[in-house]
Motif scaffolding. Structure first.
Motif, short mmCIF file in Angstrom:
data_model
loop_
_atom_site.label_atom_id
_atom_site.label_comp_id
_atom_site.label_asym_id
_atom_site.label_seq_id
_atom_site.Cartn_x
_atom_site.Cartn_y
_atom_site.Cartn_z
N ARG A 281 0.83 -1.21 0.00
CA ARG A 281 0.00 0.00 0.00
C ARG A 281 0.86 1.26 0.00
NH1 ARG A 281 -5.35 -0.83 3.84
NH2 ARG A 281 -6.27 -2.57 2.66
N ALA A 282 1.93 1.25 0.79
CA ALA A 282 2.85 2.39 0.80
C ALA A 282 3.51 2.57 -0.57
CB ALA A 282 3.92 2.20 1.87
N TYR A 283 3.85 1.45 -1.18
CA TYR A 283 4.46 1.46 -2.52
C TYR A 283 3.49 2.04 -3.55
CZ TYR A 283 5.87 -0.54 -7.04
OH TYR A 283 6.20 -0.73 -8.36
N ALA A 284 2.26 1.54 -3.56
CA ALA A 284 1.26 2.00 -4.52
C ALA A 284 0.94 3.48 -4.31
CB ALA A 284 -0.01 1.16 -4.40
N ALA A 285 0.86 3.91 -3.05
CA ALA A 285 0.58 5.31 -2.76
C ALA A 285 1.67 6.21 -3.33
CB ALA A 285 0.45 5.52 -1.26
N GLY A 286 2.93 5.81 -3.16
CA GLY A 286 4.04 6.60 -3.69
C GLY A 286 4.03 6.67 -5.20
N ALA A 287 3.78 5.53 -5.85
CA ALA A 287 3.79 5.47 -7.32
C ALA A 287 2.65 6.28 -7.92
CB ALA A 287 3.70 4.02 -7.77
N ILE A 288 1.49 6.27 -7.27
CA ILE A 288 0.31 6.95 -7.81
C ILE A 288 0.30 8.44 -7.46
CG2 ILE A 288 -2.22 7.06 -7.72
CD1 ILE A 288 -2.15 3.99 -7.30
N LEU A 289 0.59 8.77 -6.19
CA LEU A 289 0.58 10.18 -5.79
C LEU A 289 1.62 10.99 -6.55
CD1 LEU A 289 -0.68 12.27 -3.90
CD2 LEU A 289 1.04 11.67 -2.19
N GLN A 291 2.24 10.90 -9.57
CA GLN A 291 1.69 11.31 -10.86
C GLN A 291 0.94 12.64 -10.76
OE1 GLN A 291 2.56 9.29 -13.61
NE2 GLN A 291 3.75 8.58 -11.85
N GLY A 292 0.55 13.00 -9.54
CA GLY A 292 -0.18 14.24 -9.37
C GLY A 292 0.64 15.38 -8.82
N ILE A 293 1.60 15.08 -7.93
CA ILE A 293 2.36 16.17 -7.28
C ILE A 293 3.86 16.01 -7.42
CG2 ILE A 293 0.50 16.58 -5.62
CD1 ILE A 293 2.23 15.20 -3.50
N SER A 294 4.34 15.04 -8.21
CA SER A 294 5.76 14.75 -8.42
C SER A 294 6.29 13.90 -7.27
CB SER A 294 6.59 16.03 -8.57
OG SER A 294 7.89 15.73 -9.00
N ILE A 325 5.08 15.15 -15.01
CA ILE A 325 5.27 15.84 -13.72
C ILE A 325 5.71 14.87 -12.63
CG2 ILE A 325 2.92 15.53 -12.82
CD1 ILE A 325 3.06 18.41 -11.81
N GLY A 326 5.68 13.56 -12.89
CA GLY A 326 6.09 12.57 -11.90
C GLY A 326 7.51 12.79 -11.40
N SER A 327 8.35 13.38 -12.23
CA SER A 327 9.73 13.70 -11.83
C SER A 327 10.12 15.02 -12.47
CB SER A 327 10.70 12.60 -12.28
OG SER A 327 12.04 13.01 -12.10
N LEU A 328 10.72 15.91 -11.68
CA LEU A 328 11.18 17.19 -12.24
C LEU A 328 12.24 16.97 -13.31
CD1 LEU A 328 11.40 19.43 -9.04
CD2 LEU A 328 9.61 19.41 -10.78
N ALA A 329 12.94 15.85 -13.26
CA ALA A 329 13.95 15.55 -14.27
C ALA A 329 13.31 15.45 -15.66
CB ALA A 329 14.66 14.23 -13.94
N ASN A 330 12.10 14.92 -15.74
CA ASN A 330 11.39 14.84 -17.02
C ASN A 330 11.18 16.23 -17.60
OD1 ASN A 330 11.13 12.07 -16.55
ND2 ASN A 330 9.11 12.29 -15.64
N LEU A 331 10.74 17.16 -16.77
CA LEU A 331 10.47 18.52 -17.23
C LEU A 331 11.77 19.21 -17.67
CD1 LEU A 331 7.97 19.60 -14.41
CD2 LEU A 331 7.48 18.47 -16.59
#
Length: 368
Positions: A281-289, A291-294, A325-331
């Protein structure tokens, strides 16, 4: 007013954080004097030292010299893609993913002037590479740095825990590269421009880098920053003055805003209902959240609700893929490329990679 709007457009992340802090203080006020206590100063100090040292290495010219020397061994488009991806991933493990991009993307653009390259696709894969490679060490990206400092684990233990995920994602990325790039011959014989190296600077920076990491590993980053900062101010002051001070300010505001949000009763209730008690659950929360706030803000916020640093590190690492937006490196990578039509093509590769890496990361988390 016009100057304020121009600054907001240039620094949207910092502007959003400032507005969010003002809104929080209006809706749920807390004494301003208590806000600095919300900041993880150990992480901020460690990031400051790394910014100074990586700026010194970058300013020495060594990385660009090395990169140009290496590319002359490449004879095909696919071989060049392999090299750029490996170089970006390797640099990101020690010099952070941002610094790796500022070296490898300009190098790729300069090579594109010498011979035609699928430049958009290559820059996208470089962005994926720094996200995958930076997973390996605490120095690779800001979220790792934060989790390393707050978890209290050693440098070696952190690498050992994240190594399997990094290796799996790099294998996936190389398999995708083999399918996405052709074995088309390249001619880079025109790349003869000299690249001078400041040898004293790179030598001193390398020695101080090792010393600083050892100090940070035993949670004495403040001593390391004082030594590195004062030393370079006396010797090469421009290096200290040119680091990304706004990034440090963003981190300070990020800690204050996200920890204030995490303390809100309704947020506590929502997260409590979801429950982050299990690693998955902690893993899924990190991977999904992410996508919205980096992934950096996601790591800071979710760390308030789970002590499973490994599961959270896995989650926010995978969260760096997917939406840009998942990673500032992408931007940063897209911005450096200055190519039109990047966004759609980026997501055509990154979204499937996020899904696949999410499955692989979940399996590794549960079975290793």
């Amino acid at each position: 007013m016009r100057g304020l709007l121009a600054f907001a457009a240039k620094e949207p992340v910092l502007s959003v954080l400032v507005v969010a802090l003002i809104a929080l203080q209006c809706l749920h006020p807390r004494p301003w004097t208590t806000l600095p206590a919300l900041v993880d100063w150990q992480t901020v100090l460690t990031l400051t030292g790394l910014l100074i040292l990586t700026k010194a290495v970058e300013s020495s010219g060594f990385l660009m010299w090395m990169a140009h020397r290496v590319v002359h061994r490449i004879q095909s488009e696919r071989g060049l893609a392999y090299l750029m991806i490996g170089l970006a991933a390797a640099l990101s493990t020690l010099l952070t993913n941002d610094v790796a991009l500022f070296v490898v993307v300009p190098l790729t653009l300069s090579l594109h002037k010498l011979t035609p390259l699928p430049i958009r696709r290559l820059v996208i894969f470089i962005a994926l590479a720094v996200n995958a490679g930076s997973i390996l060490t605490p120095l690779g990206n800001p979220q790792n740095l934060f989790l390393w400092q707050t978890s209290g684990v050693s440098f070696i233990r952190f690498v050992w825990a994240l190594g399997p995920l990094c290796a799996a994602l790099m294998v996936m990325l190389y398999l995708l590269t083999a399918a996405a790039f052709r074995a088309k011959p390249l001619d880079l014989s025109k790349d003869v421009e000299p690249h001078p190296v400041d040898r004293p600077l790179v030598g001193v920076a390398a020695l101080l880098f090792v010393a600083f990491v050892l100090l940070a590993d035993v949670h004495h980053a403040g001593i390391g920053v004082a030594g590195v900062g004062i030393g370079f101010l006396l010797w090469r002051s421009k290096i200290v003055l040119k680091i990304d001070w706004l990034l440090l300010l963003i981190f300070v505001f990020m800690f204050i805003v996200l920890r204030s949000v995490a303390a809100l009763p309704w947020v506590q209730e929502v997260i409590g209902q979801i429950g982050l008690q299990t690693p998955l659950r902690a893993y899924a929360a990190g991977a999904i959240l992410s996508q919205g706030i980096s992934n950096v803000p996601a790591a800071i916020m979710l760390a308030e609700f789970t002590k499973d640093w490994r599961a959270l590190a896995f989650g926010v690492s995978v969260g760096g893929f997917g939406i840009a937006i998942g990673s500032l490196a992408n931007l940063i990578a897209v911005r450096l490329s200055k190519e039109r039509g990047m966004w759609l093509q980026f997501h055509l590769f990154s979204m499937p990679f996020w899904i696949a890496s999410g499955i692989v990361g979940g399996w590794l988390l549960l079975h290793l």
